[in-house]
Design an enzyme around this catalytic site. Structure first.
Site, PDB file in Angstrom:
ATOM      1  N   GLU A   1      -2.255  -8.745   4.260  1.00 43.71           N
ATOM      2  CA  GLU A   1      -2.205  -8.927   5.730  1.00 43.71           C
ATOM      3  C   GLU A   1      -3.538  -8.581   6.379  1.00 43.71           C
ATOM      4  O   GLU A   1      -3.670  -8.671   7.592  1.00 43.71           O
ATOM      5  CB  GLU A   1      -1.095  -8.038   6.316  1.00 43.71           C
ATOM      6  CG  GLU A   1      -1.462  -6.587   6.623  1.00 43.71           C
ATOM      7  CD  GLU A   1      -1.678  -5.696   5.410  1.00 43.71           C
ATOM      8  OE1 GLU A   1      -1.624  -6.196   4.269  1.00 43.71           O
ATOM      9  OE2 GLU A   1      -1.935  -4.491   5.598  1.00 43.71           O
TER      10      GLU A   1
ATOM     11  N   HIS B   1      -4.091  -5.384   0.481  1.00 46.91           N
ATOM     12  CA  HIS B   1      -3.645  -5.845   1.791  1.00 46.91           C
ATOM     13  C   HIS B   1      -3.699  -7.355   1.981  1.00 46.91           C
ATOM     14  O   HIS B   1      -4.712  -7.878   2.429  1.00 46.91           O
ATOM     15  CB  HIS B   1      -4.461  -5.147   2.880  1.00 46.91           C
ATOM     16  CG  HIS B   1      -4.228  -3.681   2.888  1.00 46.91           C
ATOM     17  ND1 HIS B   1      -3.098  -3.124   3.449  1.00 46.91           N
ATOM     18  CD2 HIS B   1      -4.928  -2.671   2.344  1.00 46.91           C
ATOM     19  CE1 HIS B   1      -3.127  -1.822   3.270  1.00 46.91           C
ATOM     20  NE2 HIS B   1      -4.229  -1.517   2.603  1.00 46.91           N
TER      21      HIS B   1
ATOM     22  N   CYS C   1       0.822  -1.221   0.000  1.00 44.85           N
ATOM     23  CA  CYS C   1       0.000   0.000   0.000  1.00 44.85           C
ATOM     24  C   CYS C   1       0.856   1.271   0.000  1.00 44.85           C
ATOM     25  O   CYS C   1       1.442   1.595  -1.004  1.00 44.85           O
ATOM     26  CB  CYS C   1      -1.026  -0.041   1.123  1.00 44.85           C
ATOM     27  SG  CYS C   1      -2.499   0.893   0.670  1.00 44.85           S
TER      28      CYS C   1
END
Ligand SMILES: NC(=O)CC[C@H](N)C(=O)O
Length: 283
Positions: A257, A255, A171
């Protein structure tokens, strides 16, 4: 409707208001396990209806108490559909939330004009030399709030690390990498926010559903030769991932994660681990 707690504690929202399009928020309260970070980072929460009761086996307190303890402003009973339509038309807007009834509209407007998202791009401070001194197998540039083009010093730090160890950007980290490789970033109209953005992995041909939260993007046309766009957002064709194999660099705009989030991108971290292993073997 759970999972608002993760949004409240996502550092990428620092200094920004979040408006929920789902009308009913607060029904599962908040718990000790779903914190994404040490604190609530967003500037304020705007919702249609605050649940009058909480029901969840993990619930430790209500959303209202949680926000009040952390001094985060929340507002409910506003027409979130109307605000969503306005945001769709005009893109992200600057706003003010206040409990100070003595302030005039003019004074509130003045307050909004003094705000700048650039201020929130400053937490980045580890020098490249310090980082390389600990002899890492690789470096991951993480997510973060603010305008990636407003932090040229961070781009310089990234440049000093590129080529020395494998690098993964996520990001904001991906946007810094894009610039360090010679590209530019631009502000999107309202960005990508949500847990269901389809992305095509151009290397595997697979479509992955991804969690996204960004306002800015790397302009693929600005990238020099050798830098490959590896992922494309299928909603608007924007760049969702980059690689520069010659220097063991990979990055993603979304993302892998994310929590909560889809698991389609679970393979991205093992891929980086492989990249670090290969680089070590070839060193
Ligand atoms: N999640 C993030 O890292 C956000 C990146 C950047 N601040 C953006 O809004 O585009």
């Amino acid at each position: 409707m759970p999972r608002y707690q993760e949004i409240l504690t996502d550092p990428s929202y620092a200094g920004q208001f979040v408006l929920m399009t789902n009308p009913h928020i607060g029904n599962t309260g908040v718990n000790f396990d779903d914190e994404e970070s040490m604190q609530c980072f967003l500037g304020g929460l705007v919702i249609r209806s605050l649940s009058i009761s909480t029901s969840n086996w993990r619930c430790a307190e209500t959303l209202g108490d949680y926000l009040a303890e952390r001094n985060i402003v929340g507002i409910y009973d506003v027409d979130t559909r109307a605000i969503t339509c306005r945001l769709r038309q005009d893109g992200s807007l600057i706003g003010v939330l206040s409990t100070e009834e003595s302030k005039s509209d003019e004074e509130l407007l003045e307050l909004s004009r003094s705000w700048d998202i650039v201020d929130y791009s400053r937490p980045f401070n580890m020098a490249s030399l310090e980082t390389l001194k600990i002899k890492p197998d690789g470096v991951l540039f993480s997510n973060g709030p603010g305008d990636p083009s407003a932090v040229p010093y961070a781009v310089e730090t990234v440049k000093e690390i590129l080529g020395k160890v494998p690098v993964f950007g996520i990001c904001m980290g991906h946007q810094l990498l894009g610039q360090a490789l010679g590209g530019t970033t631009f502000q999107m109209k309202f960005g990508h926010h949500g847990g269901n953005h389809p992305v095509r992995n151009l290397w595997s041909g697979h479509v992955e559903i991804s969690a996204q939260n960004h306002h800015y993007a790397v302009d693929p046309a600005s990238l020099p030769e050798g830098v490959e766009v590896t992922h494309v957002n299928l909603n608007d064709g924007s760049c969702a991932g980059l690689a520069y194999p010659a220097q063991n660099i990979m990055s993603l705009q979304y993302h892998p994660e994310a929590s909560p989030g889809p698991h389609d991108s679970d393979n991205d971290f093992p891929e980086f681990i492989e990249l670090m292993k290969r680089a070590k073997e070839n060193a």
